[in-house]
Scaffold this motif. Sequence first.
Motif, PDB file in Angstrom:
ATOM      1  N   LEU A 238      14.615 -13.464  -6.467  1.00 31.22           N
ATOM      2  CA  LEU A 238      14.788 -15.366  -6.770  1.00 31.22           C
ATOM      3  C   LEU A 238      13.918 -16.241  -6.729  1.00 31.22           C
ATOM      4  CD1 LEU A 238      16.702 -15.159  -2.934  1.00 31.22           C
ATOM      5  CD2 LEU A 238      18.274 -15.309  -5.090  1.00 31.22           C
ATOM      6  N   THR A 239      12.578 -16.084  -6.049  1.00 30.27           N
ATOM      7  CA  THR A 239      11.501 -16.673  -6.779  1.00 30.27           C
ATOM      8  C   THR A 239      10.941 -16.174  -8.544  1.00 30.27           C
ATOM      9  OG1 THR A 239      10.559 -16.619  -4.893  1.00 30.27           O
ATOM     10  CG2 THR A 239       9.101 -17.915  -6.484  1.00 30.27           C
ATOM     11  N   ALA A 240      11.044 -15.632  -8.571  1.00 30.68           N
ATOM     12  CA  ALA A 240      10.919 -15.542 -10.086  1.00 30.68           C
ATOM     13  C   ALA A 240      12.253 -15.758 -11.243  1.00 30.68           C
ATOM     14  CB  ALA A 240      10.112 -13.613 -10.096  1.00 30.68           C
ATOM     15  N   ASP A 241      12.681 -15.495 -10.325  1.00 28.30           N
ATOM     16  CA  ASP A 241      14.088 -15.807 -11.213  1.00 28.30           C
ATOM     17  C   ASP A 241      14.141 -17.541 -11.763  1.00 28.30           C
ATOM     18  OD1 ASP A 241      15.639 -13.521 -11.610  1.00 28.30           O
ATOM     19  OD2 ASP A 241      16.696 -13.637 -10.256  1.00 28.30           O
ATOM     20  N   LYS A 242      13.805 -18.242 -10.557  1.00 29.37           N
ATOM     21  CA  LYS A 242      13.682 -19.400 -10.788  1.00 29.37           C
ATOM     22  C   LYS A 242      13.352 -20.062 -11.519  1.00 29.37           C
ATOM     23  CE  LYS A 242      16.962 -21.566  -6.724  1.00 29.37           C
ATOM     24  NZ  LYS A 242      16.850 -22.364  -5.804  1.00 29.37           N
ATOM     25  N   LEU A 243      12.099 -18.888 -11.068  1.00 30.75           N
ATOM     26  CA  LEU A 243      10.111 -19.625 -12.261  1.00 30.75           C
ATOM     27  C   LEU A 243      10.700 -19.538 -14.213  1.00 30.75           C
ATOM     28  CD1 LEU A 243       7.573 -18.563  -9.968  1.00 30.75           C
ATOM     29  CD2 LEU A 243       7.594 -20.306 -10.831  1.00 30.75           C
ATOM     30  N   GLY A 244      11.741 -18.381 -14.208  1.00 35.08           N
ATOM     31  CA  GLY A 244      12.057 -18.141 -15.452  1.00 35.08           C
ATOM     32  C   GLY A 244      11.520 -16.892 -15.678  1.00 35.08           C
ATOM     33  N   LEU A 245      10.445 -15.817 -15.070  1.00 34.67           N
ATOM     34  CA  LEU A 245       9.599 -14.880 -15.379  1.00 34.67           C
ATOM     35  C   LEU A 245      10.475 -13.714 -15.747  1.00 34.67           C
ATOM     36  CD1 LEU A 245       6.725 -14.986 -12.711  1.00 34.67           C
ATOM     37  CD2 LEU A 245       6.862 -16.280 -15.145  1.00 34.67           C
ATOM     38  N   GLU A 246       9.614 -13.101 -16.180  1.00 35.09           N
ATOM     39  CA  GLU A 246      10.540 -12.092 -17.762  1.00 35.09           C
ATOM     40  C   GLU A 246       9.649 -11.156 -16.015  1.00 35.09           C
ATOM     41  OE1 GLU A 246      12.091 -11.289 -20.042  1.00 35.09           O
ATOM     42  OE2 GLU A 246      12.303 -12.966 -20.635  1.00 35.09           O
ATOM     43  N   LYS A 247      10.740  -9.783 -16.382  1.00 34.00           N
ATOM     44  CA  LYS A 247      10.045  -8.635 -15.266  1.00 34.00           C
ATOM     45  C   LYS A 247       9.285  -7.931 -15.401  1.00 34.00           C
ATOM     46  CE  LYS A 247      15.836  -7.509 -14.808  1.00 34.00           C
ATOM     47  NZ  LYS A 247      16.520  -5.665 -14.748  1.00 34.00           N
ATOM     48  N   ASP A 248       8.622  -7.383 -16.539  1.00 38.87           N
ATOM     49  CA  ASP A 248       7.521  -7.318 -16.155  1.00 38.87           C
ATOM     50  C   ASP A 248       6.281  -8.251 -15.979  1.00 38.87           C
ATOM     51  OD1 ASP A 248       7.302  -9.072 -18.941  1.00 38.87           O
ATOM     52  OD2 ASP A 248       6.626  -7.857 -19.661  1.00 38.87           O
ATOM     53  N   LYS A 249       6.529  -9.564 -16.218  1.00 36.43           N
ATOM     54  CA  LYS A 249       5.034 -10.404 -15.180  1.00 36.43           C
ATOM     55  C   LYS A 249       5.305 -10.650 -14.006  1.00 36.43           C
ATOM     56  CE  LYS A 249       4.167 -11.673 -19.421  1.00 36.43           C
ATOM     57  NZ  LYS A 249       2.791 -11.150 -19.784  1.00 36.43           N
ATOM     58  N   TRP A 250       6.052  -9.794 -13.159  1.00 31.70           N
ATOM     59  CA  TRP A 250       6.195 -10.108 -11.750  1.00 31.70           C
ATOM     60  C   TRP A 250       6.196  -8.585 -10.804  1.00 31.70           C
ATOM     61  CZ3 TRP A 250       9.851  -9.373  -8.315  1.00 31.70           C
ATOM     62  CH2 TRP A 250      11.348  -9.428  -8.685  1.00 31.70           C
ATOM     63  N   ALA A 251       5.950  -8.568  -9.744  1.00 31.39           N
ATOM     64  CA  ALA A 251       5.543  -7.121  -9.114  1.00 31.39           C
ATOM     65  C   ALA A 251       4.937  -7.210  -7.618  1.00 31.39           C
ATOM     66  CB  ALA A 251       4.347  -6.239  -9.866  1.00 31.39           C
ATOM     67  N   VAL A 252       5.648  -6.679  -6.599  1.00 32.89           N
ATOM     68  CA  VAL A 252       5.414  -7.073  -5.227  1.00 32.89           C
ATOM     69  C   VAL A 252       4.689  -5.930  -4.773  1.00 32.89           C
ATOM     70  CG1 VAL A 252       6.845  -6.455  -3.209  1.00 32.89           C
ATOM     71  CG2 VAL A 252       7.755  -7.967  -4.854  1.00 32.89           C
ATOM     72  N   SER A 253       3.776  -5.753  -3.493  1.00 36.12           N
ATOM     73  CA  SER A 253       3.016  -5.056  -2.976  1.00 36.12           C
ATOM     74  C   SER A 253       3.085  -5.333  -1.652  1.00 36.12           C
ATOM     75  CB  SER A 253       1.239  -5.043  -3.445  1.00 36.12           C
ATOM     76  OG  SER A 253       1.041  -6.169  -3.913  1.00 36.12           O
ATOM     77  N   TYR A 254       1.962  -4.837  -1.052  1.00 36.18           N
ATOM     78  CA  TYR A 254       2.007  -4.959   0.865  1.00 36.18           C
ATOM     79  C   TYR A 254       0.578  -4.094   0.978  1.00 36.18           C
ATOM     80  CZ  TYR A 254       7.213  -4.188   0.247  1.00 36.18           C
ATOM     81  OH  TYR A 254       8.743  -4.696  -0.258  1.00 36.18           O
ATOM     82  N   GLN A 255      -0.192  -6.062   1.585  1.00 37.15           N
ATOM     83  CA  GLN A 255      -1.757  -5.499   2.076  1.00 37.15           C
ATOM     84  C   GLN A 255      -1.642  -5.068   3.455  1.00 37.15           C
ATOM     85  OE1 GLN A 255      -1.275 -10.025   1.915  1.00 37.15           O
ATOM     86  NE2 GLN A 255      -2.536 -10.177   3.188  1.00 37.15           N
ATOM     87  N   SER A 256      -2.929  -5.665   4.767  1.00 31.39           N
ATOM     88  CA  SER A 256      -2.985  -5.414   5.787  1.00 31.39           C
ATOM     89  C   SER A 256      -2.593  -4.238   6.524  1.00 31.39           C
ATOM     90  CB  SER A 256      -2.227  -6.421   6.095  1.00 31.39           C
ATOM     91  OG  SER A 256      -2.470  -7.784   5.758  1.00 31.39           O
ATOM     92  N   ARG A 257      -2.852  -2.702   5.732  1.00 32.08           N
ATOM     93  CA  ARG A 257      -2.179  -1.661   5.824  1.00 32.08           C
ATOM     94  C   ARG A 257      -3.517  -1.113   7.153  1.00 32.08           C
ATOM     95  NH1 ARG A 257      -3.557   3.856   3.521  1.00 32.08           N
ATOM     96  NH2 ARG A 257      -4.419   2.415   2.200  1.00 32.08           N
ATOM     97  N   VAL A 258      -2.965  -1.315   8.090  1.00 33.94           N
ATOM     98  CA  VAL A 258      -4.127   0.252   9.309  1.00 33.94           C
ATOM     99  C   VAL A 258      -3.530   1.590   9.792  1.00 33.94           C
ATOM    100  CG1 VAL A 258      -4.778  -0.487  11.845  1.00 33.94           C
ATOM    101  CG2 VAL A 258      -3.335  -2.519  10.667  1.00 33.94           C
ATOM    102  N   SER A 259      -4.485   2.065   8.737  1.00 31.71           N
ATOM    103  CA  SER A 259      -3.714   3.584   8.873  1.00 31.71           C
ATOM    104  C   SER A 259      -3.829   4.135  10.251  1.00 31.71           C
ATOM    105  CB  SER A 259      -4.819   4.066   8.210  1.00 31.71           C
ATOM    106  OG  SER A 259      -6.007   4.268   8.831  1.00 31.71           O
ATOM    107  N   THR A 260      -4.455   3.808  11.250  1.00 28.92           N
ATOM    108  CA  THR A 260      -4.648   4.520  12.343  1.00 28.92           C
ATOM    109  C   THR A 260      -3.563   4.066  13.738  1.00 28.92           C
ATOM    110  OG1 THR A 260      -5.700   2.459  13.851  1.00 28.92           O
ATOM    111  CG2 THR A 260      -6.479   4.217  13.188  1.00 28.92           C
ATOM    112  N   ILE A 261      -2.148   3.053  12.609  1.00 30.95           N
ATOM    113  CA  ILE A 261      -1.247   3.183  13.096  1.00 30.95           C
ATOM    114  C   ILE A 261       0.075   3.689  12.610  1.00 30.95           C
ATOM    115  CG2 ILE A 261       0.672   0.999  13.495  1.00 30.95           C
ATOM    116  CD1 ILE A 261      -1.050  -0.830  13.765  1.00 30.95           C
TER     117      ILE A 261
END
Length: 344
Positions: A238-261
Amino acid sequence: MTATMQTPTIMLINLGSPSSLDISDIRKYLKQMLSDDEIIDLPKPLQQFIVRAFVLPFRPKKSRRAYDKIWTSEGSPLLINTQKIARELKNQTGWNVEVAMRYQEPSIRETIQKISKDSCKEITVIPLYPHNAMATVGSTKKEVERIAMEVNEQLQINFLKPFFDHSDYIDCLVKSISPYITDKLDMLLFSYHGLPERQIRKSDPGGDYCMTESDCCMGNSPITKKCYRANTQSTARLTADKLGLEKDKWAVSYQSRVSTIGPKWLSPYTSDELKRYPDFGIKNVVVVCPSFVCDCLETLFEIDIEGRDIFTESGGASFTFVPCLNDNTDFINFLESEVSSLLT
């Protein structure tokens, strides 16, 4: 003032942080947080074995080094920024606005006790987490309800629901990101706090939808409204759409992984993406962290320091970190509007 005209009481709740940079306080914070069954959702003996054998002997010192780089003369950035939101919301509305942390101080218990002493009969709780997750929204709701029953079972509690796809919240994000978007942009990266995949599957009561297909988050099932992964994808889209970005100009990732969990976490990992981007010609990135309303260790250190270093050392040319909404006027207006709708 009569009971019917009582000034509304609002309780802002954020995750929490150590009360100081002392190793003992950091250890206390980590022990409380990681002993929450909604955070490490494993049988209690196994949970405590992991916490006591693999986390507490080592992580406090590592966390101390990280906190030391972002700690201010006033204390924890997360607490300070949450207090700023409370102050701005109170100044703008005249409401009684209290702050509580899910872990450590000021505690939910002492805040509810304070509210109860003021003869308050009803409170509106704002969990400062835009996206549904058992480890944040779920844990906070359970703890508030549990403590309220012990302290004042007559207290009526209203909860502000996660607002990951609310158009006004999306507008807040768009306005905060827009100044950093230029024609030199190669990638806008939405970096969200990661979760073990097993917790995502738990949001699916039937167990036959979440994480079964690569595009399951794109569906219009009621399950996606409760799914953290789907929520994060929705906010980004929704944010990328309102910013008018093409699909190849934005991506999603995830941080703060704790492998022991847990071994399997939501992916791709932010650190891996930042490391590989320059090899694919992505040299100018902007990073925003929508799962965090307030700047904190995960944004100020993990992204703006560690993430920046990873990207530049891998050959990146320009790394731009977008601050969280914090006490942004648009965000305060959004909170006022949402709470007002609950009070009517």
